[in-house]
Scaffold this motif. Structure first.
Motif, PDB file in Angstrom:
ATOM      1  N   VAL A  63      14.182  10.714   4.034  1.00 20.62           N
ATOM      2  CA  VAL A  63      13.953   9.777   2.942  1.00 20.62           C
ATOM      3  C   VAL A  63      13.130   8.601   3.453  1.00 20.62           C
ATOM      4  O   VAL A  63      13.275   8.175   4.595  1.00 20.62           O
ATOM      5  CB  VAL A  63      15.290   9.308   2.328  1.00 20.62           C
ATOM      6  N   ALA A  64      12.229   8.107   2.600  1.00 26.34           N
ATOM      7  CA  ALA A  64      11.419   6.938   2.926  1.00 26.34           C
ATOM      8  C   ALA A  64      11.406   6.012   1.722  1.00 26.34           C
ATOM      9  O   ALA A  64      11.585   6.449   0.583  1.00 26.34           O
ATOM     10  CB  ALA A  64       9.993   7.352   3.294  1.00 26.34           C
ATOM     11  N   ARG A  65      11.189   4.727   1.955  1.00 22.52           N
ATOM     12  CA  ARG A  65      11.158   3.728   0.886  1.00 22.52           C
ATOM     13  C   ARG A  65       9.745   3.185   0.746  1.00 22.52           C
ATOM     14  O   ARG A  65       9.028   3.021   1.729  1.00 22.52           O
ATOM     15  CB  ARG A  65      12.139   2.598   1.191  1.00 22.52           C
ATOM     16  N   SER A  66       9.363   2.889  -0.504  1.00 17.64           N
ATOM     17  CA  SER A  66       8.012   2.391  -0.769  1.00 17.64           C
ATOM     18  C   SER A  66       8.044   1.302  -1.816  1.00 17.64           C
ATOM     19  O   SER A  66       8.662   1.456  -2.869  1.00 17.64           O
ATOM     20  CB  SER A  66       7.116   3.539  -1.246  1.00 17.64           C
ATOM     21  N   LEU A  67       7.353   0.186  -1.555  1.00 21.06           N
ATOM     22  CA  LEU A  67       7.178  -0.862  -2.549  1.00 21.06           C
ATOM     23  C   LEU A  67       5.927  -0.636  -3.395  1.00 21.06           C
ATOM     24  O   LEU A  67       5.678  -1.357  -4.352  1.00 21.06           O
ATOM     25  CB  LEU A  67       7.093  -2.234  -1.869  1.00 21.06           C
ATOM     26  N   SER A  68       5.152   0.362  -3.028  1.00 12.13           N
ATOM     27  CA  SER A  68       3.975   0.722  -3.824  1.00 12.13           C
ATOM     28  C   SER A  68       4.372   1.754  -4.872  1.00 12.13           C
ATOM     29  O   SER A  68       5.140   2.670  -4.585  1.00 12.13           O
ATOM     30  CB  SER A  68       2.884   1.312  -2.933  1.00 12.13           C
ATOM     31  N   PRO A  69       3.837   1.646  -6.100  1.00 13.98           N
ATOM     32  CA  PRO A  69       4.134   2.658  -7.116  1.00 13.98           C
ATOM     33  C   PRO A  69       3.309   3.925  -6.967  1.00 13.98           C
ATOM     34  O   PRO A  69       3.460   4.861  -7.740  1.00 13.98           O
ATOM     35  CB  PRO A  69       3.792   1.934  -8.421  1.00 13.98           C
ATOM     36  N   ASP A  70       2.437   3.940  -5.957  1.00  8.70           N
ATOM     37  CA  ASP A  70       1.547   5.089  -5.770  1.00  8.70           C
ATOM     38  C   ASP A  70       2.170   6.131  -4.850  1.00  8.70           C
ATOM     39  O   ASP A  70       2.979   5.815  -3.969  1.00  8.70           O
ATOM     40  CB  ASP A  70       0.207   4.633  -5.179  1.00  8.70           C
ATOM     41  N   ALA A  71       1.774   7.383  -5.037  1.00  8.97           N
ATOM     42  CA  ALA A  71       2.227   8.468  -4.170  1.00  8.97           C
ATOM     43  C   ALA A  71       1.720   8.242  -2.753  1.00  8.97           C
ATOM     44  O   ALA A  71       0.721   7.542  -2.546  1.00  8.97           O
ATOM     45  CB  ALA A  71       1.720   9.804  -4.705  1.00  8.97           C
ATOM     46  N   THR A  99       0.839  -1.188   0.000  1.00 17.27           N
ATOM     47  CA  THR A  99       0.000   0.000   0.000  1.00 17.27           C
ATOM     48  C   THR A  99       0.879   1.245   0.000  1.00 17.27           C
ATOM     49  O   THR A  99       2.056   1.204   0.355  1.00 17.27           O
ATOM     50  CB  THR A  99      -0.910   0.020   1.239  1.00 17.27           C
ATOM     51  N   ALA A 100       0.304   2.353  -0.404  1.00 13.60           N
ATOM     52  CA  ALA A 100       1.035   3.618  -0.453  1.00 13.60           C
ATOM     53  C   ALA A 100       1.448   4.044   0.956  1.00 13.60           C
ATOM     54  O   ALA A 100       0.832   3.662   1.960  1.00 13.60           O
ATOM     55  CB  ALA A 100       0.169   4.695  -1.092  1.00 13.60           C
ATOM     56  N   LEU A 101       2.507   4.830   1.032  1.00 14.70           N
ATOM     57  CA  LEU A 101       2.985   5.329   2.318  1.00 14.70           C
ATOM     58  C   LEU A 101       1.938   6.222   2.981  1.00 14.70           C
ATOM     59  O   LEU A 101       1.182   6.934   2.312  1.00 14.70           O
ATOM     60  CB  LEU A 101       4.270   6.135   2.124  1.00 14.70           C
ATOM     61  N   ASP A 102       1.931   6.188   4.291  1.00 18.20           N
ATOM     62  CA  ASP A 102       1.068   7.066   5.080  1.00 18.20           C
ATOM     63  C   ASP A 102       1.722   8.445   5.154  1.00 18.20           C
ATOM     64  O   ASP A 102       2.791   8.606   5.740  1.00 18.20           O
ATOM     65  CB  ASP A 102       0.882   6.480   6.477  1.00 18.20           C
ATOM     66  N   ALA A 103       1.095   9.435   4.550  1.00 14.18           N
ATOM     67  CA  ALA A 103       1.693  10.773   4.474  1.00 14.18           C
ATOM     68  C   ALA A 103       1.883  11.405   5.848  1.00 14.18           C
ATOM     69  O   ALA A 103       2.742  12.277   6.021  1.00 14.18           O
ATOM     70  CB  ALA A 103       0.835  11.681   3.600  1.00 14.18           C
ATOM     71  N   SER A 104       1.099  10.978   6.825  1.00 18.81           N
ATOM     72  CA  SER A 104       1.210  11.592   8.162  1.00 18.81           C
ATOM     73  C   SER A 104       2.560  11.294   8.810  1.00 18.81           C
ATOM     74  O   SER A 104       2.969  11.996   9.737  1.00 18.81           O
ATOM     75  CB  SER A 104       0.081  11.096   9.063  1.00 18.81           C
ATOM     76  N   SER A 105       3.260  10.272   8.336  1.00 13.81           N
ATOM     77  CA  SER A 105       4.562   9.929   8.904  1.00 13.81           C
ATOM     78  C   SER A 105       5.716  10.587   8.146  1.00 13.81           C
ATOM     79  O   SER A 105       6.885  10.362   8.476  1.00 13.81           O
ATOM     80  CB  SER A 105       4.755   8.410   8.873  1.00 13.81           C
ATOM     81  N   LEU A 106       5.399  11.403   7.150  1.00 12.83           N
ATOM     82  CA  LEU A 106       6.416  12.011   6.299  1.00 12.83           C
ATOM     83  C   LEU A 106       6.501  13.512   6.559  1.00 12.83           C
ATOM     84  O   LEU A 106       5.650  14.086   7.243  1.00 12.83           O
ATOM     85  CB  LEU A 106       6.080  11.748   4.830  1.00 12.83           C
ATOM     86  N   ASP A 107       7.515  14.150   5.994  1.00 13.09           N
ATOM     87  CA  ASP A 107       7.706  15.594   6.131  1.00 13.09           C
ATOM     88  C   ASP A 107       6.933  16.291   5.014  1.00 13.09           C
ATOM     89  O   ASP A 107       7.269  16.160   3.838  1.00 13.09           O
ATOM     90  CB  ASP A 107       9.188  15.934   6.034  1.00 13.09           C
ATOM     91  N   ALA A 108       5.894  17.007   5.371  1.00 12.19           N
ATOM     92  CA  ALA A 108       5.030  17.635   4.371  1.00 12.19           C
ATOM     93  C   ALA A 108       5.749  18.715   3.580  1.00 12.19           C
ATOM     94  O   ALA A 108       5.380  19.004   2.434  1.00 12.19           O
ATOM     95  CB  ALA A 108       3.788  18.218   5.043  1.00 12.19           C
ATOM     96  N   ASN A 109       6.774  19.331   4.162  1.00 13.71           N
ATOM     97  CA  ASN A 109       7.474  20.409   3.471  1.00 13.71           C
ATOM     98  C   ASN A 109       8.391  19.880   2.382  1.00 13.71           C
ATOM     99  O   ASN A 109       8.381  20.372   1.251  1.00 13.71           O
ATOM    100  CB  ASN A 109       8.271  21.247   4.472  1.00 13.71           C
ATOM    101  N   ARG A 110       9.201  18.896   2.717  1.00 14.80           N
ATOM    102  CA  ARG A 110      10.148  18.343   1.734  1.00 14.80           C
ATOM    103  C   ARG A 110      10.464  16.903   2.125  1.00 14.80           C
ATOM    104  O   ARG A 110      10.911  16.651   3.242  1.00 14.80           O
ATOM    105  CB  ARG A 110      11.412  19.193   1.678  1.00 14.80           C
ATOM    106  N   GLN A 111      10.249  15.989   1.204  1.00  9.25           N
ATOM    107  CA  GLN A 111      10.421  14.566   1.500  1.00  9.25           C
ATOM    108  C   GLN A 111      10.864  13.833   0.243  1.00  9.25           C
ATOM    109  O   GLN A 111      10.321  14.033  -0.837  1.00  9.25           O
ATOM    110  CB  GLN A 111       9.096  13.962   1.986  1.00  9.25           C
ATOM    111  N   LEU A 112      11.869  12.981   0.395  1.00 13.69           N
ATOM    112  CA  LEU A 112      12.274  12.073  -0.679  1.00 13.69           C
ATOM    113  C   LEU A 112      11.610  10.726  -0.466  1.00 13.69           C
ATOM    114  O   LEU A 112      11.552  10.224   0.667  1.00 13.69           O
ATOM    115  CB  LEU A 112      13.782  11.874  -0.681  1.00 13.69           C
ATOM    116  N   VAL A 113      11.107  10.143  -1.545  1.00 14.53           N
ATOM    117  CA  VAL A 113      10.553   8.791  -1.498  1.00 14.53           C
ATOM    118  C   VAL A 113      11.261   7.954  -2.560  1.00 14.53           C
ATOM    119  O   VAL A 113      11.332   8.353  -3.729  1.00 14.53           O
ATOM    120  CB  VAL A 113       9.036   8.777  -1.740  1.00 14.53           C
ATOM    121  N   VAL A 114      11.791   6.808  -2.155  1.00 10.95           N
ATOM    122  CA  VAL A 114      12.431   5.877  -3.077  1.00 10.95           C
ATOM    123  C   VAL A 114      11.419   4.790  -3.414  1.00 10.95           C
ATOM    124  O   VAL A 114      11.036   3.992  -2.550  1.00 10.95           O
ATOM    125  CB  VAL A 114      13.698   5.258  -2.459  1.00 10.95           C
ATOM    126  N   PHE A 115      10.957   4.779  -4.655  1.00 10.49           N
ATOM    127  CA  PHE A 115      10.006   3.769  -5.103  1.00 10.49           C
ATOM    128  C   PHE A 115      10.800   2.557  -5.575  1.00 10.49           C
ATOM    129  O   PHE A 115      11.614   2.642  -6.494  1.00 10.49           O
ATOM    130  CB  PHE A 115       9.127   4.315  -6.222  1.00 10.49           C
TER     131      PHE A 115
END
Length: 448
Positions: A276-284, A235-251
């Motif tokens: 930085v966060a990692r995601s196995l989902s291709p969704d934002a 599933t897509a990452l939970d945005a509440s755990s990320l930095d809303a101002n600037r965030q890197l995501v590695v798909f």
């Protein structure tokens, strides 16, 4: 990437990169052993899965397959690699008509050992059949997903397996299968150097990567042609755990050695100021937006205020290029001129000149430590000066620009230009690392 891949093929993988683990041969680049002889009737089917190198390797591993040949099928042009590439380029420029061949493999299998359904299950699970004229980084009609049949019976089974797999994909929220299923009209074997390519060249490129969705086998049906390690669609990452101002995501994707290499080279040593966060989902991340779909892994996307502002697609060890991409997003134009154009700030104008607190001066892009404050001294030149960098933090390069012979100092972690080193410093090194203050970030020690 398609151009890079074409160059790799033209020089037989001189510029080889890591292949997907499922496509890699053993450590030695020996010629392949012959597949086992058939004990019963042999049937054949022609399959397109993008890169025929990886497709050939993947299907050869299926028990009951007695031969796999790379080739070109169902086009209206000569069946040669050169003709296929040139025609595709002309099609994309609007300079040609007529259908291009698909890169395919002709799979011959012993029907006493493996069924056509099993062969097609391996086909569906081994690539992403929803991508249209593309497979991973390889883009073009010659990379289309295809099943080319030689009988009505094959056509019926192909359509039935497609419909079954489509239901499994839909249940995981994935798209519509775009695989062309049609009778085989034309076929030509590929050049000799394409045959068994990944076994002859174990570091060759292979762009295959499946969806991770397992084919829905019925109880009592044929044995699974793939290893028993079904992967749930993330599933897509939970945005509440990320930095809303600037965030890197590695798909990323499962069984992606490029992703593992990026993790080893970059993520395992991450000190950059950008989270930085990692995601196995291709969704934002939930509630955030991508500018376009993620089609290859790893893809590194920079989000600002929940929207994609830049992306870096693909990785095969070029750390400096990745950091340059990120640096152009993090640094001011003034900093960029110094970092990437070997610029120099005017003396007595840069930051950190008068910084005297205990702490560490770090690379502003990677966050890696460069100099400790106890090696800083007042040289009177107007630039921050140090008599010693931290071990392994910088690299030195001959510089004959501006009509002078100097030694340039670069950050070892990002490759950005920092300044120059001279032999007029204080003991114990007698070196003066004359550094542009605007490309230093100061991190004070606790309590400093």
């Amino acid at each position: 990437m398609p151009l890079v891949r074409h160059l790799r093929r033209a020089v037989l993988s001189v510029f080889a990169c890591l292949a997907l683990a499922a496509c890699m041969a053993e450590s030695s680049a020996t010629l392949p052993a012959k597949l086992p002889a058939a004990s019963g009737p042999v049937d054949t089917i022609v399959l397109g899965m993008g890169c025929f190198w990886g497709a050939e390797k993947r299907m050869s591993a299926l028990a009951g397959v007695v031969d796999v040949e790379s080739g070109y099928a169902n086009g209206s042009i000569p069946a040669t690699y050169k003709a296929v590439l040139e025609h595709e380029q002309a099609l994309q420029r609007g300079k040609a008509t007529g259908r291009n061949h698909a890169e395919v493999i002709k799979v011959s299998f012993d029907t006493a050992q493996v069924t056509l359904e099993d062969v097609l299950i391996r086909f569906w699970e081994s690539h992403d059949p929803t991508q249209g004229d593309r497979q991973g980084n390889d883009v073009g009609s010659n990379y289309r997903s295809a099943i080319y049949t030689d009988s009505d019976a094959q056509q019926t089974i192909a359509l039935a397996t497609r419909d079954a797999y489509q239901k499994a994909l839909a249940a995981q929220g994935l798209g519509t299968i775009s695989t062309e299923i049609a009778p085989l009209q034309t076929y030509g074997a590929a050049e000799d150097y394409h045959q068994d390519y990944l076994q002859k060249n174990p570091n060759g490129y292979c762009g295959l990567g499946g969806t991770g969705v397992v084919y829905p086998r019925q109880a009592g049906a044929g044995t699974s042609p793939m290893p028993a390690h079904p992967v749930a669609v993330a599933t897509a990452l939970d945005a509440s755990s990320l930095d809303a101002n600037r965030q890197l995501v590695v798909f990323e994707s499962n069984e992606c050695p490029y992703c593992e290499q990026f993790k080893r080279d970059v993520l395992d040593h991450w000190k950059s100021p950008v989270p930085v966060a990692r995601s196995l989902s291709p969704d934002a991340p939930q509630g955030w937006s991508l500018q376009k779909a993620v089609f290859a892994t790893p893809t590194i996307v920079l989000f600002e205020h929940g929207k994609e502002v830049s992306r870096y697609t693909g990785y095969s060890g070029e750390q400096e290029r990745f950091w340059k991409w990120l640096g152009f997003r993090l640094l001011t134009p003034e900093q960029q001129k110094i970092a990437f154009e070997q610029g120099t700030e005017r003396p007595f104008t840069g930051s950190n000149l008068d910084e005297k607190r205990a702490g560490t001066f770090v690379d502003p892009v990677t966050g890696v430590a460069l100099f400790r404050s106890d090696s800083k001294f007042d040289s009177g030149t107007g630039w921050p000066s140090f008599f010693n960098p931290l071990e392994g933090a910088v690299t030195l390069h001959e510089d004959e620009s501006a009509g002078m012979k100097r030694v340039e100092v670069r950050s070892a972690s990002s490759g950005i230009h920092l300044g120059h080193v001279f032999d007029d410093g204080p003991p114990p090194t007698y070196k003066r690392y004359c550094i542009n203050g605007n490309v230093l970030k100061f991190v004070p020690d606790p309590g400093a």
